[in-house]
Design a protein around this motif. Structure first.
Motif, mmCIF file in Angstrom:
data_model
loop_
_atom_site.group_PDB
_atom_site.id
_atom_site.type_symbol
_atom_site.label_atom_id
_atom_site.label_comp_id
_atom_site.label_asym_id
_atom_site.label_seq_id
_atom_site.Cartn_x
_atom_site.Cartn_y
_atom_site.Cartn_z
ATOM 1 N N PHE A 23 0.835 -1.209 0.000
ATOM 2 C CA PHE A 23 0.000 0.000 0.000
ATOM 3 C C PHE A 23 0.870 1.259 0.000
ATOM 4 O O PHE A 23 0.604 2.227 -0.721
ATOM 5 C CB PHE A 23 -0.926 0.001 1.215
ATOM 6 C CG PHE A 23 -1.814 1.206 1.296
ATOM 7 C CD1 PHE A 23 -3.013 1.249 0.606
ATOM 8 C CD2 PHE A 23 -1.451 2.310 2.067
ATOM 9 C CE1 PHE A 23 -3.833 2.360 0.675
ATOM 10 C CE2 PHE A 23 -2.260 3.427 2.139
ATOM 11 C CZ PHE A 23 -3.464 3.448 1.429
ATOM 12 N N HIS A 28 -3.598 1.491 -3.497
ATOM 13 C CA HIS A 28 -4.585 0.408 -3.519
ATOM 14 C C HIS A 28 -5.576 0.706 -4.638
ATOM 15 O O HIS A 28 -5.795 1.873 -4.979
ATOM 16 C CB HIS A 28 -5.309 0.355 -2.164
ATOM 17 C CG HIS A 28 -6.242 -0.796 -2.006
ATOM 18 N ND1 HIS A 28 -7.541 -0.758 -2.473
ATOM 19 C CD2 HIS A 28 -6.070 -2.017 -1.443
ATOM 20 C CE1 HIS A 28 -8.134 -1.903 -2.185
ATOM 21 N NE2 HIS A 28 -7.274 -2.691 -1.563
ATOM 22 N N SER A 97 -6.980 -8.089 -4.100
ATOM 23 C CA SER A 97 -6.907 -6.668 -3.742
ATOM 24 C C SER A 97 -8.281 -6.012 -3.722
ATOM 25 O O SER A 97 -8.433 -4.895 -3.206
ATOM 26 C CB SER A 97 -5.994 -5.928 -4.720
ATOM 27 O OG SER A 97 -6.580 -5.841 -6.004
#
Length: 335
Positions: A23, A28, A97
């Motif tokens: 991150f 993200h 993700s």
């Protein structure tokens, strides 16, 4: 391949989450989508325009928000399909993700820890990281309820729904869902700034979350059979009776199931930005106030329900593999 990606993505994300170092390095998918939404908001949502024009531009913005991540996801899906089986592993990592199993449990557990070690002050700080309501208006029971409600709703929006749409449309479907859900959280508000511009985003998010919210409620009911102290009967009855009382057409299903399973009253009036939002109570908690122990019981229900979701996709994946082998075998026999 889509069902397999959904199953493997759930397994990867449950085990590993989204690493902090990653991150910090690249951000993200939600932050990338958020930048796109903010750009469109600045360019298209002008206070001087009429509501009708802002509604049209909101539709245009939603199409861009869906198409950009969706087409990127679709292109990756096709490319990785051509690299099978290695591409399947890469696709599962990318798909993970779009899920939030590990982080959701961690953030909600932090609220219980804060209440037990630091009292109301730390509890308010911890819960403010996962809910949008005014934390200073919450007592200890309010903090506990907010954490439980957030756990139930985000189980649907952050896990079941993206897994569902990955299973339906692969990486493209999952990315488009995540984009729509992020748009709703950023611009789908009934405020002067967004009521017209964000109308399309809010309504579309309601539509695409319909199947997942019902499935999430059912998973919580089933989980209550396996968690000591939880009531599957009340979870089912309260969900059927109270889910439609919620101001959201979707959030009420997992929240009502959780309320019934725990024997609590959830929802009710809440304060956002100084404005009180009236909402009906769900559940049969009566005078019993929610406590940190209820947050921990809710987490037990969540973890079992999440395992049930993983098992469901494992079964669907096994069916897909069996049918693929069966069809391939018939094809080879015909040749």
């Amino acid at each position: 391949m889509s069902i397999l990606i959904a199953f493997l993505s759930l397994a990867v994300e449950r085990a590993l989450g989204y690493p902090d170092w990653l991150f910090n390095a690249i951000g993200h998918p939600v932050t990338w989508i958020g930048r796109l939404i903010s750009f469109l908001d600045r360019r298209l949502n002008r206070a001087t325009d009429s509501d009708e024009l802002r509604r049209r531009r909101g539709v245009q913005a939603l199409l861009v928000i869906l198409l950009v991540p969706g087409l990127i996801g679709l292109a990756l899906h096709v490319l990785l399909w051509m690299m099978f089986p290695t591409g399947l592993v890469i696709a599962a990592i990318l798909g993970s993700s779009l899920l939030s199993q590990k982080s959701l449990a961690e953030h909600v557990e932090e609220v219980a820890d804060a209440l037990e070690t630091g009292g109301l002050t730390l509890g308010r700080i911890a819960v403010s990281r996962i809910v949008g309501r005014d934390p200073e208006k919450l007592d200890k029971a309010g903090v506990a309820r907010a954490a439980i409600e957030s756990l139930a709703e985000n189980f649907s929006d952050g896990i079941v729904a993206p897994a569902f749409w990955i299973g339906i449309g692969g990486l493209g479907g999952g990315a488009a869902y995540k984009a729509a859900n992020t748009a709703d959280s950023m611009i789908g508000h009934k405020t002067p700034q967004y009521e017209a511009f964000g109308r399309a985003a809010a309504r579309f998010d309601d539509l695409i979350n319909l199947p997942a919210s019902r499935l999430t409620g059912l998973l919580i009911v089933l989980a209550a059979f396996l968690v000591p102290g939880a009531s599957p009967r009340k979870a089912w009855l309260v969900m059927r009776r109270d889910a439609r009382k919620h101001r959201s057409p979707n959030a009420g299903w997992p929240e009502a199931a959780m309320a019934g399973a725990l024997g609590l009253s959830l929802a009710g009036p809440r304060s956002y930005g100084g404005e009180v939002v009236e909402d009906a109570f769900m559940g049969e908690g009566g005078r019993r106030e929610a406590e940190s122990t209820d947050i921990r019981q809710a987490l037990k229900l969540y973890r079992v329900a999440d395992w049930l979701l993983l098992g469901l996709f494992a079964i669907l994946s096994a069916i897909v593999i069996y049918l693929t082998i069966l069809i391939s075998g018939h094809g080879a026999s015909a040749l």
